[in-house]
Each structure stands twice: as structure tokens, then as C-alpha cells.
Motif scaffolding. Structure first.
Motif, short mmCIF file in Angstrom:
data_model
loop_
_atom_site.label_atom_id
_atom_site.label_comp_id
_atom_site.label_asym_id
_atom_site.label_seq_id
_atom_site.Cartn_x
_atom_site.Cartn_y
_atom_site.Cartn_z
N LYS A 175 5.60 -1.42 8.83
CA LYS A 175 5.53 -0.08 8.38
C LYS A 175 6.75 -0.09 7.62
CE LYS A 175 1.40 2.12 9.65
NZ LYS A 175 0.68 3.07 11.17
N PRO A 176 7.34 -0.57 6.77
CA PRO A 176 9.01 -0.21 6.98
C PRO A 176 9.69 1.33 6.57
CG PRO A 176 8.15 -1.46 4.35
CD PRO A 176 7.43 -0.83 5.77
N ASP A 177 10.45 0.69 6.79
CA ASP A 177 11.55 2.64 6.73
C ASP A 177 11.05 2.16 5.07
OD1 ASP A 177 13.42 4.54 6.14
OD2 ASP A 177 14.65 3.36 7.04
N PRO A 178 11.09 3.26 4.62
CA PRO A 178 10.79 3.41 3.76
C PRO A 178 12.77 3.79 2.04
CG PRO A 178 9.73 5.44 3.76
CD PRO A 178 10.70 4.46 5.29
N ASP A 179 13.52 4.16 2.82
CA ASP A 179 15.16 3.67 2.62
C ASP A 179 15.84 2.58 2.61
OD1 ASP A 179 14.73 6.78 1.82
OD2 ASP A 179 15.64 7.52 3.96
N SER A 180 14.72 1.61 3.42
CA SER A 180 15.42 0.03 3.56
C SER A 180 15.03 -0.89 2.61
CB SER A 180 16.23 0.18 4.83
OG SER A 180 15.13 0.46 5.69
N LEU A 181 13.35 0.04 2.39
CA LEU A 181 12.73 -1.56 2.30
C LEU A 181 13.33 -1.48 0.50
CD1 LEU A 181 9.93 -2.86 2.00
CD2 LEU A 181 9.17 -0.62 0.80
N GLN A 182 13.80 -2.46 0.36
CA GLN A 182 13.96 -3.61 -1.12
C GLN A 182 12.69 -4.81 -0.69
OE1 GLN A 182 17.94 -5.51 -1.05
NE2 GLN A 182 18.30 -4.11 0.49
N ILE A 183 12.40 -4.23 -2.40
CA ILE A 183 11.20 -5.20 -3.59
C ILE A 183 12.12 -5.43 -3.92
CG2 ILE A 183 9.00 -4.84 -5.05
CD1 ILE A 183 8.65 -2.27 -3.08
N PHE A 184 12.00 -7.18 -4.56
CA PHE A 184 12.62 -7.93 -5.45
C PHE A 184 11.83 -8.59 -6.30
CE2 PHE A 184 14.46 -8.33 -1.07
CZ PHE A 184 16.50 -8.64 -2.08
N GLY A 185 10.69 -8.42 -6.27
CA GLY A 185 9.55 -8.45 -7.35
C GLY A 185 8.02 -8.12 -7.55
N VAL A 186 6.83 -8.18 -8.20
CA VAL A 186 5.41 -8.50 -7.72
C VAL A 186 5.13 -10.13 -8.88
CG1 VAL A 186 3.07 -7.22 -9.39
CG2 VAL A 186 5.58 -5.57 -9.05
N LEU A 210 1.32 -1.08 0.05
CA LEU A 210 -0.36 -0.22 -0.02
C LEU A 210 1.14 1.05 -0.40
CD1 LEU A 210 -2.93 -1.18 2.95
CD2 LEU A 210 -2.65 -1.78 -0.14
N ILE A 211 0.51 1.80 -0.73
CA ILE A 211 1.55 3.70 -0.67
C ILE A 211 0.59 4.32 -0.57
CG2 ILE A 211 2.55 5.12 -2.79
CD1 ILE A 211 3.52 1.96 -2.64
N THR A 212 1.02 4.83 0.68
CA THR A 212 0.43 6.08 1.54
C THR A 212 1.37 7.42 1.81
OG1 THR A 212 1.87 5.17 3.53
CG2 THR A 212 -0.62 4.19 3.34
N PRO A 213 0.42 8.41 2.13
CA PRO A 213 0.89 10.08 1.57
C PRO A 213 2.53 9.48 3.21
CG PRO A 213 -1.29 9.56 2.16
CD PRO A 213 -1.06 8.63 2.32
N ASP A 214 2.45 8.54 4.19
CA ASP A 214 3.02 8.68 4.91
C ASP A 214 4.24 7.41 4.91
OD1 ASP A 214 1.74 9.87 6.93
OD2 ASP A 214 0.95 8.56 7.89
N GLY A 215 4.23 7.09 3.72
CA GLY A 215 4.96 5.82 3.07
C GLY A 215 4.55 4.66 2.89
N PRO A 216 5.28 3.73 2.01
CA PRO A 216 4.76 2.16 1.99
C PRO A 216 4.21 1.69 2.92
CG PRO A 216 6.97 2.81 2.54
CD PRO A 216 6.90 4.05 2.36
#
Length: 146
Positions: free
Chosen positions: A123-134, A104-110
């Protein structure tokens, strides 16, 4: 969450396995007699995989996504070439572990939303979140195997 070591290697690229695709659709209501002929043969690789070089397979583990019909042991088909969008089911690394959740993409971050109320929202830190795929598909087996 899934076990990264259960990754099924797409680099092996086995030969296509063709199966019959029947012309008749199966209604979910009243029974209908099946047709005696196949429309064509169906290659599941062609049907389920758009970007072969960036697609990989994983097995789901746990029950955090069961409310969307994703269960422990189901096969996930994941495409790394897709840009994650709001509401996608994704594979992410959180606190050093992999997980499958709805993004979920929110105004407060992912936000990583489980699809089972027994599990907390992440609620992960947006700077350290790693998404590996969809996750583009998952294969659910309706009959348990021993």
C-alpha cells in the motif's frame, strides 16, 4: 521485481523479423492436422508493440507474479504511453526499487497486489508512487535454457 539494468533498448529498432503465421488455429483439446501453407508472415514487433517510441522491454525477476503465469526470467513488454487502470499489471517504483504488480485502485488509494499469496500486498503512499508503464505482454519460455 526486475533489474532496471536489464532494460532492452527499443531505440536500437532492429529490422523486423518476419515469421510465418499459419492459417490453422491450434486446438487445446484433440489434435488436428496442420495446414501446409501459411496465411501470411507475422512481424512480432507489429503484433506486440502499438506505441514503438514508448515501449521498452524488461526481464522479470522473482516469483511474486507466478499465479498469472509470469515467471522469473520472462520478458516483459511495457508501454509507458498507457494510463494505468484498475487491474493493470504495472511497473512501479516502491521504496526506491522497481517492482511488477497488479494495480488495484481502491477508495483508500492504490494497492499493488502480488499474484502469489506468499508475498504481501503493498500500500504505497499515493503521492510518491511512480508508475513507469503498463505491462502489455509478457513472453514466457516453456522450455528452460541452460
Amino acid at each position: 521485481m526486475f533489474n532496471a539494468f536489464e532494460l532492452i533498448n527499443p531505440a536500437s529498432n532492429p529490422p523486423p523479423r518476419f515469421r510465418p503465421l499459419f492459417l490453422e488455429r491450434v486446438p487445446c483439446g484433440f489434435p488436428s492436422p496442420c495446414q501446409d501453407y501459411a496465411e501470411q508472415e507475422l512481424d512480432l514487433n507489429e503484433h506486440l508493440i502499438t506505441h514503438r517510441a514508448s515501449t521498452f522491454f524488461l526481464r522479470a525477476q522473482g516469483s511474486s507474479m507466478q499465479d498469472i503465469g509470469l515467471y522469473d526470467g520472462d520478458l516483459l513488454i511495457v508501454d509507458r504511453s498507457l494510463k494505468p487502470e484498475h487491474s493493470d499489471i504495472i511497473i512501479a517504483e516502491v521504496y526506491g526499487e522497481f517492482t511488477v504488480k497488479r494495480l488495484l485502485i481502491t477508495p483508500d488509494g492504490p494497492v499493488l497486489q502480488p499474484m502469489n499469496p506468499a508475498y504481501p500486498v503493498i500500500k504505497p503512499d499515493p503521492d510518491s508512487l511512480q508508475i513507469f508503464g503498463v505491462v502489455i505482454h509478457f513472453v514466457h519460455t516453456t522450455r528452460r535454457r541452460n
